[in-house]
Design a protein around this motif. Structure first.
Motif: not given
Length: 706
Positions: A552-570
């Motif tokens: 946003l400025a030289q001294a201010t930063s931000t980050r957003v992460t998003y994960s969607h997962v579908r995991s299946r196993r025997t």
């Protein structure tokens, strides 16, 4: 990387000057360094600096500070002149865009896929732990509050941790009552850490899902020392130059959560509270202009216990562990031929007690890795290599008798050897297209089979836009405890086919990255009832990872992460396809940071869908006792996970080289009682939630830089 050159005289001299802004104000905390030797210092509160150097001859003096354009001055050392730098603010424009390989992520600038030590320490809620910092990146699911890395729907055992290319043993046998664990090291012992959530190249084998590559810290350019103390422990570090080409580092630390839990309480009854210690050291010789030989060693140990650890109400879990790693490595990139050799020895010893059962696990692994790179005249990069890994595993189980003695139940010793080789070529074309192709082959004495893993990575860049993709076959030999009495012909290596496709846009100030992944598993090994190994499992994990960065400025930063997962196993009990433990459907992390003069403030909020678990729906009689009746495997979910953390750090210069850092954090700001698992009454009629280990708590400390 620049290395110090051997001077004609060891006598030190000083370089003095001042760094100021466009309006003449002195700039405090700016870094002033000699590029040829990497010797550096910081400016004081008035912008003045004194830099001690053993260099002689022509040199480049550089001054840099956050939010300003770096400035350089050509000079000759020694010099009686006073050097003055005028730094101007960096304009708020997009910086150069560098494509990051498919599957690799960063906490820092976004231009490299690495975690630097300070970035790990300043990640709110990470507690200066590399694995916890990685958990804030896309692709790593928040399964529990432990440090285990569940990557893109895979199991925690499918991620491999390396230090200078050597394997650091970090086995996970049981679902630890406080969360799964992954072995890492103090981030300030490292230069950087690279995390890959898939798509990594053929130089790395025996990992299905993820890779953590840590590089030990280089020799210091000058003498350094630090002392740290906090409510949770104490530590000390020292580094110096023994010779213009030889440097060393040493550190030690003790940690205990007893004071923290006594002050703020605990959600689980620790018996005893976690405590640990570590000692490490490194010795480096600069063998040439771009070559070095480095010895790195670390030894870590810890102990803790927790009550109410099992399905029932009275179980107690205790663990005492020690692990170590010694790595001797040689690297040289001074010519078009680039050799690399690593010799290492890793060990792990853990003693676990669960109620009346005790398990001792002892592992050791001598390792040898060698590779040779070559750069052709047209820019094509080739690398061939081979490795040998000898893993010795010993397991001993005991049961406590009515007299209180430990009676042996089983003893197993499983030696194994894995030999691998690879060849890889990469080429960057003028059109912005970059391709990497490789083939890897491995053979293990545990399986008696040879595997072949082809892998391809592609990238295309046009301005601030890039498209990336990766495809490959990955094999991993299951841990020796699965082998038991099976013949090698029946113990097949696990396998996954991975595909990653993504798009990247932007740079430091603003960036967006989206990746789709698809993983198809075969020949999986899992445990059924009474820890019986079951093979031939299959599975699939797919989803999307998104990361958005904004300065946003030289001294201010931000980050957003998003994960969607579908995991299946025997499911190993029924043989039916079911959710896996890492089927965390949605994960969201927001991290913000603001720097105001000497104060750095950070905050984080993490949300995740509750992890799957197998519920108990009733009880049946079994030899006069109640035995649980289970629902469908992993059909139920825990409540959603939510946590917020805040961190602060303040720096004050104490002269030209000394400094004081005060830091603190407020964990679990919202006081959320996240449910990690359940326990039941003796007749299994009542279910009780077991919450995350820590309540809302304040963690404070100080570091003195000497």
């Amino acid at each position: 990387m620049l290395h110090a050159q051997q001077p004609s005289s060891p006598t030190a001299t000083t370089v003095t000057g001042r760094v100021h802004t466009a309006d003449g104000r002195g700039l405090a905390g700016a870094v002033v360094a000699i590029l040829e030797t990497l010797e550096e210092t910081h400016t004081g509160s008035d912008g003045h600096f004194v830099l001690t150097s053993t260099h002689r001859g022509v040199a480049t003096l550089v001054a840099r500070a956050v939010g300003f354009v770096p400035s350089t001055i050509d000079m000759v050392v020694p010099s009686d002149s006073m050097f003055v730098f005028r730094l101007v603010p960096r304009p708020p424009t997009l910086t150069q865009f560098v494509v990051v390989a498919a599957g690799e992520y960063t906490i820092g600038s976004g231009q490299t896929a690495s975690l630097k030590p300070l970035e790990v320490a300043q990640t709110p809620g990470a507690a200066a732990n590399i694995a916890r910092a990685i958990q804030t990146l896309p692709g790593a699911q928040n399964v529990d509050e432990g440090t285990g890395l569940f990557v893109r729907g895979g199991d925690v055992t499918e991620t491999r941790v390396l230090v200078d290319d050597a394997w650091m043993l970090s086995p996970v046998r049981f679902d630890n009552p406080t969360g799964h664990t992954t072995v890492t090291v103090n981030p300030f012992l490292l230069d950087r850490t690279v995390f890959s959530s898939g798509g990594f190249g053929v130089p790395h084998g025996n990992a299905l899902s993820g890779l953590v590559r840590m590089e030990s810290a280089a020799a210091p350019a000058r003498q350094t020392a630090s002392l740290s103390a906090s409510i949770g422990g104490v530590s000390a570090a020292y580094g110096t130059r023994l010779h213009p080409r030889v440097g060393m580092r040493a550190s030690a630390g003790l940690n205990s959560l007893a004071a923290l839990t006594a002050t703020f309480g605990e959600a689980q009854p620790y018996e005893p509270p976690p405590r640990s210690g570590d000692v490490s050291g490194s010795l480096e010789w600069q063998s040439g202009a771009a070559g070095r030989v480095r010895l790195f060693a670390v030894r870590q140990g810890g102990v803790f216990g927790v009550g109410q650890a099992g399905v029932g109400s009275t179980s107690h879990y205790g663990a005492r562990s020690a692990d170590g790693l010694a790595v001797l490595s040689w690297r040289d990139s001074s010519t078009t031929w680039r050799p690399a050799v690593t010799v290492a020895y890793a060990s792990f010893d853990r003693n676990e007690t669960f109620g009346t059962f005790q398990l001792r696990t002892r592992l050791s692994a001598p390792q040898l890795l060698a590779s040779l790179g070559y750069v052709t005249t047209d820019g094509t990069r080739w690398r061939v290599g081979a490795e040998r890994e000898a893993l010795s595993a010993a397991y001993a189980g005991h049961m406590r008798t009515t007299t209180g003695e430990w009676s042996p139940v089983f003893t197993e010793r499983t030696p194994s050897t894995r030999i691998g080789a690879f060849v890889e070529g990469s080429r960057r074309f003028a059109s912005g297209f970059h391709a990497t192709l490789g083939l890897r082959t491995d053979q293990s004495s545990l399986t008696g089979r040879r595997t072949y893993d082809p892998r391809v990575s592609l990238a295309w860049q046009r301005g601030a836009l890039a498209l990336t993709s990766a495809w490959g076959v990955y094999h991993q030999v299951a841990e020796p405890t699965y082998r038991r009495a099976l013949p090698a012909s029946a113990f097949s290596p696990m396998r996954v086919h991975q595909f990653i496709g993504g798009v990247q846009w932007g740079a430091d100030t603003l960036g967006l990255r989206i990746e789709y992944f698809d993983k198809r598993y075969a020949d999986l090994w899992q445990f059924a009832d009474r820890q019986e190994p079951v093979g031939n499992g299959t599975g699939r994990a797919n989803g999307v990872d998104i990361m958005w960065r904004w300065r946003l400025a030289q001294a201010t930063s931000t980050r957003v992460t998003y994960s969607h997962v579908r995991s299946r196993r025997t499911d190993p009990h029924s043989g039916l396809m079911a959710r896996s433990l890492a089927d965390i459907t949605h994960s969201v992390t927001w991290i913000g940071e603001h720097v105001h003069r000497s104060l750095t403030m950070g905050t984080s909020v993490r949300y995740a869908t509750g992890k799957p678990f197998t519920d108990i729906v009733g009880a049946r009689p079994d030899e006069g006792l109640a035995a649980p009746v289970y629902d469908d495997p992993f059909a139920a979910r825990m409540p959603a996970y939510l946590r917020s953390d805040v961190s602060l750090s303040w720096y004050r210069a104490l002269g030209e080289r000394r400094g004081l850092v005060l830091w603190g954090s407020l964990s679990n700001v919202l006081g959320r009682e996240n449910v990690m698992r359940y326990r039941w009454s003796e007749d299994y009629s009542v279910r009780f939630p077991v919450h995350a280990p820590f309540n809302r708590s304040i963690f404070i400390g100080t570091t003195l830089l000497l």
